[in-house]
Design a protein around this motif. Structure first.
Motif, PDB file in Angstrom:
ATOM      1  N   UNK A  62       1.041  -1.915   0.036  1.00 37.27           N
ATOM      2  CA  UNK A  62      -0.156  -0.519  -0.671  1.00 37.27           C
ATOM      3  C   UNK A  62       0.828   1.285   0.158  1.00 37.27           C
ATOM      4  N   UNK A  63       0.474   2.157  -1.257  1.00 40.29           N
ATOM      5  CA  UNK A  63       1.841   3.187  -1.034  1.00 40.29           C
ATOM      6  C   UNK A  63       0.877   4.701  -1.471  1.00 40.29           C
ATOM      7  N   UNK A  64       0.987   6.036  -0.782  1.00 40.03           N
ATOM      8  CA  UNK A  64       0.304   6.801  -0.930  1.00 40.03           C
ATOM      9  C   UNK A  64       0.657   7.416  -2.701  1.00 40.03           C
ATOM     10  N   UNK A  65       1.118   7.350  -3.212  1.00 38.29           N
ATOM     11  CA  UNK A  65       1.786   7.483  -4.448  1.00 38.29           C
ATOM     12  C   UNK A  65       0.903   6.427  -5.051  1.00 38.29           C
ATOM     13  N   UNK A  66       0.849   6.738  -6.918  1.00 39.98           N
ATOM     14  CA  UNK A  66       0.776   5.383  -7.729  1.00 39.98           C
ATOM     15  C   UNK A  66       1.413   4.150  -7.782  1.00 39.98           C
ATOM     16  N   UNK A  67       1.409   2.917  -8.045  1.00 36.14           N
ATOM     17  CA  UNK A  67       1.714   1.958  -8.219  1.00 36.14           C
ATOM     18  C   UNK A  67       1.766   1.954  -9.134  1.00 36.14           C
ATOM     19  N   UNK A  68       0.862   1.933 -10.052  1.00 39.88           N
ATOM     20  CA  UNK A  68       0.970   1.673 -12.181  1.00 39.88           C
ATOM     21  C   UNK A  68       2.626   1.533 -12.497  1.00 39.88           C
ATOM     22  N   UNK A  69       3.066   3.126 -12.445  1.00 41.42           N
ATOM     23  CA  UNK A  69       4.474   3.274 -13.151  1.00 41.42           C
ATOM     24  C   UNK A  69       5.223   2.523 -12.203  1.00 41.42           C
ATOM     25  N   UNK A  70       5.041   1.266 -11.694  1.00 36.71           N
ATOM     26  CA  UNK A  70       6.375   0.781 -10.957  1.00 36.71           C
ATOM     27  C   UNK A  70       5.738  -0.357 -12.208  1.00 36.71           C
ATOM     28  N   UNK A  71       4.503  -0.749 -12.639  1.00 42.95           N
ATOM     29  CA  UNK A  71       4.600  -1.717 -13.787  1.00 42.95           C
ATOM     30  C   UNK A  71       4.642  -1.901 -14.898  1.00 42.95           C
ATOM     31  N   UNK A  72       4.416  -0.461 -15.619  1.00 42.99           N
ATOM     32  CA  UNK A  72       4.232  -0.299 -16.926  1.00 42.99           C
ATOM     33  C   UNK A  72       5.524   1.901 -17.207  1.00 42.99           C
ATOM     34  N   UNK A  73       5.740   1.258 -17.921  1.00 41.46           N
ATOM     35  CA  UNK A  73       6.035   2.833 -18.316  1.00 41.46           C
ATOM     36  C   UNK A  73       7.497   3.114 -18.285  1.00 41.46           C
ATOM     37  N   UNK A  74       8.028   4.082 -18.753  1.00 43.39           N
ATOM     38  CA  UNK A  74       9.721   3.993 -18.904  1.00 43.39           C
ATOM     39  C   UNK A  74       9.689   4.772 -17.839  1.00 43.39           C
ATOM     40  N   UNK A  75       9.624   4.893 -16.579  1.00 45.73           N
ATOM     41  CA  UNK A  75      10.124   4.628 -15.133  1.00 45.73           C
ATOM     42  C   UNK A  75       9.731   3.475 -13.978  1.00 45.73           C
ATOM     43  N   UNK A  76       9.539   2.928 -14.927  1.00 42.62           N
ATOM     44  CA  UNK A  76       9.334   1.208 -14.040  1.00 42.62           C
ATOM     45  C   UNK A  76      10.459   1.014 -13.832  1.00 42.62           C
ATOM     46  N   UNK A  77      11.614   0.933 -13.988  1.00 41.58           N
ATOM     47  CA  UNK A  77      13.032   0.134 -13.198  1.00 41.58           C
ATOM     48  C   UNK A  77      13.555   1.608 -11.965  1.00 41.58           C
ATOM     49  N   UNK A  78      13.660   2.382 -12.156  1.00 43.19           N
ATOM     50  CA  UNK A  78      13.741   3.741 -11.146  1.00 43.19           C
ATOM     51  C   UNK A  78      13.297   3.159 -10.308  1.00 43.19           C
ATOM     52  N   UNK A  79      11.463   3.389 -10.966  1.00 40.10           N
ATOM     53  CA  UNK A  79      10.628   3.470  -9.038  1.00 40.10           C
ATOM     54  C   UNK A  79      11.081   2.127  -8.551  1.00 40.10           C
ATOM     55  N   UNK A  80      10.891   0.800  -8.817  1.00 38.73           N
ATOM     56  CA  UNK A  80      11.551  -0.227  -8.096  1.00 38.73           C
ATOM     57  C   UNK A  80      12.846  -0.310  -7.480  1.00 38.73           C
ATOM     58  N   UNK A  81      13.850   0.312  -8.359  1.00 34.64           N
ATOM     59  CA  UNK A  81      15.003   0.524  -7.410  1.00 34.64           C
ATOM     60  C   UNK A  81      15.339   1.679  -6.667  1.00 34.64           C
ATOM     61  N   UNK A  82      14.928   2.013  -7.062  1.00 36.77           N
ATOM     62  CA  UNK A  82      15.315   4.087  -5.726  1.00 36.77           C
ATOM     63  C   UNK A  82      14.055   4.530  -4.959  1.00 36.77           C
ATOM     64  N   UNK A  83      12.693   3.923  -4.909  1.00 32.30           N
ATOM     65  CA  UNK A  83      11.449   4.443  -4.044  1.00 32.30           C
ATOM     66  C   UNK A  83      10.871   3.494  -3.724  1.00 32.30           C
ATOM     67  N   UNK A  84      11.152   3.291  -2.412  1.00 32.18           N
ATOM     68  CA  UNK A  84      11.035   2.154  -1.659  1.00 32.18           C
ATOM     69  C   UNK A  84       8.545   2.577  -2.017  1.00 32.18           C
ATOM     70  N   UNK A  85       8.105   0.616  -1.472  1.00 30.27           N
ATOM     71  CA  UNK A  85       6.993   1.409  -1.104  1.00 30.27           C
ATOM     72  C   UNK A  85       6.779   1.378   0.296  1.00 30.27           C
ATOM     73  N   UNK A  86       6.091   2.590   0.623  1.00 32.75           N
ATOM     74  CA  UNK A  86       5.727   2.777   2.159  1.00 32.75           C
ATOM     75  C   UNK A  86       5.361   1.327   2.842  1.00 32.75           C
ATOM     76  N   UNK A  87       4.405   0.493   2.492  1.00 33.15           N
ATOM     77  CA  UNK A  87       3.937  -0.805   3.206  1.00 33.15           C
ATOM     78  C   UNK A  87       3.915  -2.015   2.627  1.00 33.15           C
TER      79      UNK A  87
END
Length: 133
Positions: free
Chosen positions: A97-122
């Motif tokens: 669960x996160x206060x930010x959208x999770x879909x950018x971690x699934x698709x899109x040009x920044x997918x790898x960036x989000x998954x590697x550098x932006x931790x999910x909150x809960x």
């Protein structure tokens, strides 16, 4: 603080079905996005299905047409209905669960960036799904 607890995992044969549930407690409201991620032994964690706060769902290509994510109206419970399970679906499944959208971690040009550098909150503790052939 948000607490997440998964349930519903187990062992099934290939072609079988399971429904995972994630019970959320604490301060969680309609601004949260929620989703399911999984990690198999020796592999990186991957997104399975997410539902953003606007209700839009996103699925991994590997589960499209087989898995369905849903939640109750209060957002207290998140579900993952899994059908036509395959041995490659074997993994520990985690609720997030996160206060930010999770879909950018699934698709899109920044997918790898989000998954590697932006931790999910809960995160929940996980529930094991094992599919035998």
């Amino acid at each position: 603080q948000v607490r997440l607890r998964e349930s519903g995992g187990g062992s099934v044969q290939s072609g079988g079905s399971l429904r995972l549930s994630c019970s959320a407690s604490g301060y969680i409201d309609n601004s949260y996005s929620m989703g399911w991620f999984r990690q198999a032994p020796g592999k990186e964690r991957e997104g399975v299905a997410v539902i953003d706060s606007d209700g839009i769902t996103t699925y991994a290509d590997s589960v499209k047409g087989r898995f369905t994510i849903s939640q109750d109206n209060t957002k207290n419970t998140l579900y993952l209905q899994m059908s036509r399970l395959k041995p490659e679906d074997t993994a520990m499944y985690y609720c997030a669960a996160d206060t930010s959208p999770l879909s950018p971690r699934m698709v899109g040009p920044n997918k790898d960036y989000y998954n590697e550098y932006v931790p999910i909150e809960n995160w929940g503790q996980g529930t094991q799904v094992t599919v035998s052939s």
